[in-house]
Design a protein around this motif. Structure first.
Motif, PDB file in Angstrom:
ATOM      1  N   GLU A   1      26.885  35.976  42.846  1.00 17.75           N
ATOM      2  CA  GLU A   1      26.958  36.928  42.164  1.00 17.75           C
ATOM      3  C   GLU A   1      27.941  38.172  42.645  1.00 17.75           C
ATOM      4  N   THR A   2      27.726  38.332  43.913  1.00 15.04           N
ATOM      5  CA  THR A   2      28.594  39.451  44.494  1.00 15.04           C
ATOM      6  C   THR A   2      30.003  38.951  44.849  1.00 15.04           C
ATOM      7  N   ALA A   3      30.041  37.778  45.226  1.00 16.15           N
ATOM      8  CA  ALA A   3      31.557  37.158  45.082  1.00 16.15           C
ATOM      9  C   ALA A   3      32.221  37.049  43.976  1.00 16.15           C
ATOM     10  N   LEU A   4      31.497  36.990  42.876  1.00 17.79           N
ATOM     11  CA  LEU A   4      31.934  36.985  41.463  1.00 17.79           C
ATOM     12  C   LEU A   4      32.442  38.347  41.150  1.00 17.79           C
ATOM     13  N   LEU A   5      31.641  39.239  41.286  1.00 15.34           N
ATOM     14  CA  LEU A   5      32.021  40.803  41.058  1.00 15.34           C
ATOM     15  C   LEU A   5      33.477  41.024  41.794  1.00 15.34           C
ATOM     16  N   ARG A   6      33.412  40.749  43.027  1.00 17.10           N
ATOM     17  CA  ARG A   6      34.513  40.989  44.124  1.00 17.10           C
ATOM     18  C   ARG A   6      35.723  40.437  43.771  1.00 17.10           C
ATOM     19  N   GLN A   7      36.065  39.411  42.644  1.00 18.51           N
ATOM     20  CA  GLN A   7      37.252  38.823  42.519  1.00 18.51           C
ATOM     21  C   GLN A   7      38.304  39.690  41.951  1.00 18.51           C
ATOM     22  N   PRO A   8      39.364  39.950  42.600  1.00 18.71           N
ATOM     23  CA  PRO A   8      40.574  41.112  42.098  1.00 18.71           C
ATOM     24  C   PRO A   8      41.071  40.812  40.555  1.00 18.71           C
TER      25      PRO A   8
ATOM     26  N   PRO B   1      45.737  33.789  22.574  1.00 18.70           N
ATOM     27  CA  PRO B   1      46.308  32.881  23.699  1.00 18.70           C
ATOM     28  C   PRO B   1      46.705  33.331  24.932  1.00 18.70           C
ATOM     29  N   ALA B   2      47.490  34.292  25.098  1.00 19.93           N
ATOM     30  CA  ALA B   2      47.756  35.031  26.247  1.00 19.93           C
ATOM     31  C   ALA B   2      46.519  35.369  27.082  1.00 19.93           C
ATOM     32  N   GLN B   3      45.562  36.001  26.301  1.00 17.14           N
ATOM     33  CA  GLN B   3      44.357  36.688  27.115  1.00 17.14           C
ATOM     34  C   GLN B   3      43.436  35.415  27.465  1.00 17.14           C
ATOM     35  N   GLN B   4      43.296  34.457  26.740  1.00 20.79           N
ATOM     36  CA  GLN B   4      42.277  33.517  26.963  1.00 20.79           C
ATOM     37  C   GLN B   4      42.721  32.863  28.311  1.00 20.79           C
ATOM     38  N   THR B   5      43.908  32.889  28.776  1.00 16.54           N
ATOM     39  CA  THR B   5      44.236  32.341  29.932  1.00 16.54           C
ATOM     40  C   THR B   5      44.158  33.102  31.396  1.00 16.54           C
ATOM     41  N   PHE B   6      43.616  34.399  31.005  1.00 19.96           N
ATOM     42  CA  PHE B   6      43.466  35.217  32.341  1.00 19.96           C
ATOM     43  C   PHE B   6      42.307  34.864  33.099  1.00 19.96           C
ATOM     44  N   LEU B   7      41.085  34.507  32.505  1.00 22.87           N
ATOM     45  CA  LEU B   7      40.000  34.207  33.453  1.00 22.87           C
ATOM     46  C   LEU B   7      39.853  33.029  34.443  1.00 22.87           C
ATOM     47  N   PRO B   8      40.490  31.915  33.971  1.00 24.10           N
ATOM     48  CA  PRO B   8      40.630  30.840  35.131  1.00 24.10           C
ATOM     49  C   PRO B   8      41.749  31.131  35.947  1.00 24.10           C
ATOM     50  N   SER B   9      42.541  32.198  35.867  1.00 26.81           N
ATOM     51  CA  SER B   9      43.371  32.682  36.776  1.00 26.81           C
ATOM     52  C   SER B   9      42.703  33.532  37.602  1.00 26.81           C
ATOM     53  N   LEU B  10      41.886  34.194  37.292  1.00 25.81           N
ATOM     54  CA  LEU B  10      41.256  35.109  38.264  1.00 25.81           C
ATOM     55  C   LEU B  10      40.014  34.732  38.935  1.00 25.81           C
ATOM     56  N   VAL B  11      39.207  33.735  38.859  1.00 28.30           N
ATOM     57  CA  VAL B  11      38.001  33.121  39.511  1.00 28.30           C
ATOM     58  C   VAL B  11      38.582  31.589  39.650  1.00 28.30           C
ATOM     59  N   PRO B  12      37.984  31.288  40.922  1.00 28.97           N
ATOM     60  CA  PRO B  12      37.879  29.748  41.116  1.00 28.97           C
ATOM     61  C   PRO B  12      36.978  29.046  40.205  1.00 28.97           C
TER      62      PRO B  12
ATOM     63  N   THR C   1      44.477  46.700  30.649  1.00 29.01           N
ATOM     64  CA  THR C   1      45.067  45.336  30.665  1.00 29.01           C
ATOM     65  C   THR C   1      46.620  45.464  31.772  1.00 29.01           C
ATOM     66  N   CYS C   2      47.069  46.857  31.364  1.00 26.26           N
ATOM     67  CA  CYS C   2      48.173  47.218  32.032  1.00 26.26           C
ATOM     68  C   CYS C   2      47.685  47.387  33.713  1.00 26.26           C
ATOM     69  N   MET C   3      46.492  47.545  34.110  1.00 24.17           N
ATOM     70  CA  MET C   3      46.179  47.933  35.458  1.00 24.17           C
ATOM     71  C   MET C   3      45.506  46.376  36.119  1.00 24.17           C
ATOM     72  N   MET C   4      45.460  45.482  35.153  1.00 25.84           N
ATOM     73  CA  MET C   4      45.071  44.208  35.966  1.00 25.84           C
ATOM     74  C   MET C   4      45.744  43.676  36.889  1.00 25.84           C
ATOM     75  N   GLN C   5      44.997  43.233  37.944  1.00 22.15           N
ATOM     76  CA  GLN C   5      45.874  42.518  39.196  1.00 22.15           C
ATOM     77  C   GLN C   5      46.098  40.904  38.923  1.00 22.15           C
ATOM     78  N   LEU C   6      47.094  40.727  38.044  1.00 21.11           N
ATOM     79  CA  LEU C   6      47.006  39.262  37.865  1.00 21.11           C
ATOM     80  C   LEU C   6      48.650  38.845  37.967  1.00 21.11           C
ATOM     81  N   GLN C   7      48.672  37.861  38.822  1.00 20.45           N
ATOM     82  CA  GLN C   7      50.292  37.244  39.087  1.00 20.45           C
ATOM     83  C   GLN C   7      50.757  36.195  38.082  1.00 20.45           C
TER      84      GLN C   7
END
Length: 411
Positions: free
Chosen positions: A8-15, A127-138, A190-196
């Motif tokens: 759970e700690t590892a999950l919450l620390r995902q950038p 459709p764009a928003q639904q792609t975020f989560l698998p890009s943020l966590v393993p 959304t603007c502040m998200m750390q997503l490459q």
């Protein structure tokens, strides 16, 4: 227990995960407040079940027209900017609705126009928003991250209808003003998200590219089965369009009662999502999905026959809890089983099916209720959901036999 805490700690620390959760769920909260205000305002203006059904149709039409180009856009352009742009347009539309309501110049056709604009924005945003989560966590953390996201989403879905029902006593304009603030906050998060965003050579908008998601799903029987099961189950079993009618004419509960009814599915969903965050589906995910859809159908029948606000809310809670299991399995199949360069287009097809089941289902419920009555329409829909569940278990044995979600891989 120690391993659970570490995970759970590892999950919450995902950038970027926190910003994603804020942006997605504040927008969801605002959408729920808006849905209560639009439904109650439309019914107050028309006292027509058909008019409530047309609200769903007005959201569905722009989605079905734009969703495939939107999927192409999500795979070719910066997804974060696409979502931000949509949320800013939603902010402006909510401001217009608030001003028009305060000035008492917002009629049914004005509501339909604003709802269509909102539907168009959602066609590009989701459709764009639904792609975020698998890009943020393993992938190993995805089931827990999806459950956490779902539980917070359902909290927003509880607070939205409840607060929307209360605030409607101050006027629809107050609800829409709150929505404008919420959509603006979501755009900021959304603007502040750390997503490459992975740079790729842009493809022209050809028919092959735009409809690439459909071609991909034709090769993925289990994924197609999960998406289509949700489509037909909610299309037949969804009764949310009739909640204003139930609150007023059947349960005699008023705007606050409508807020409770809309919050019911979310209350059940947040309980189930919280349990899944703690104890994710580790085995027999496909069988649990079919069981949950069957329970969804039974709960719909109970709600349709109920004359008690307490029993109605409880039935909706069970319905919402069952729906979360289906959403979790479908989400894992779509997001983990799709390569990143296709996620926008596959998510677009997924959103089309979801939009069809929700908005088109609202239209179907409204039309059927205006023809045979609200109670027979809801009960018949629940029975239809049970029939679809049995048929899909036969048509899609691969989905029925799906086991572990964290082992789903993209080709």
């Amino acid at each position: 227990m120690c391993q659970q805490t570490i995970t759970e700690t590892a999950l919450l620390r995902q950038p970027g995960l926190l910003a994603f959760l804020i942006g997605r769920n504040v927008a969801a909260f605002s959408s729920q407040v808006q849905a209560v205000a639009v439904g109650w305002q439309m019914y107050a203006l028309t006292h027509s079940a058909a008019a409530l059904g047309f609200v769903g149709l007005m959201q569905f039409l722009p989605m079905v027209a734009l969703i495939f180009p939107a999927g192409h856009v999500a795979d070719q352009f910066n997804r974060r900017r696409v979502v931000m742009t949509c949320q800013m347009i939603e902010t402006c539309s909510a401001v217009v609705m608030a001003i028009a309501s305060f000035e008492h110049v917002l009629g049914p056709w004005g509501i339909y126009a604003m709802v269509m604009l909102f539907g168009a924005c959602r066609a590009f945003e989701m459709p764009a928003q639904q792609t975020f989560l698998p890009s943020l966590v393993p992938a190993t953390l995805f089931p827990k991250a999806a459950a956490l996201s779902s539980s917070i989403f359902q909290v927003a879905s509880i607070a939205g209808p409840s607060l929307g029902g209360v605030l409607y006593g101050l006027g629809a304009g107050t609800c829409y003003a709150l929505c404008a603030a919420g959509f603006g906050t979501a755009a900021t998060a959304t603007c502040m998200m750390q997503l490459q965003f992975a740079a790729r050579a842009r493809q022209p908008m050809t028919l092959e590219s735009v409809f690439g998601g459909i071609a991909f799903l034709r090769r993925k029987a289990a994924m197609l089965g999960a998406i289509s099961l949700d489509l037909f189950a909610v299309l037949l079993g969804g009764a949310t369009a009739l909640l204003p009618l139930y609150a007023d004419a059947i349960l005699h509960a008023g705007p606050v009662g409508l807020g409770l009814l809309r919050a019911g599915p979310a209350i059940g969903a947040v309980i189930m999502a919280t349990l899944l965050t703690r104890w994710p589906l580790n085995r027999h995910a496909g069988r649990f999905m079919f069981l949950s859809v069957a329970i969804f159908g039974v709960a719909t029948i109970v709600f349709g026959l109920s004359r008690s606000i307490a029993l109605s809310v409880f039935a909706l809670m069970v319905l919402g809890a069952a729906d979360v299991v289906s959403v979790m399995v479908r989400g894992a199949l779509v997001q983990l089983g799709t390569p990143d360069e296709m996620r926008g287009r596959v998510s677009a097809v997924n959103m089309l099916f979801i939009g069809s089941s929700n908005q088109l289902g609202e239209f179907e419920s409204g039309m059927l209720a205006s023809t045979i009555g609200a109670i027979p329409a809801v009960v018949l829909g629940g029975v239809g959901t049970l029939i679809v569940t049995v048929l899909w278990m036969r048509f899609f044995p691969g989905l029925r036999d799906l086991d572990r979600l964290d082992e789903i891989k993209s080709d």
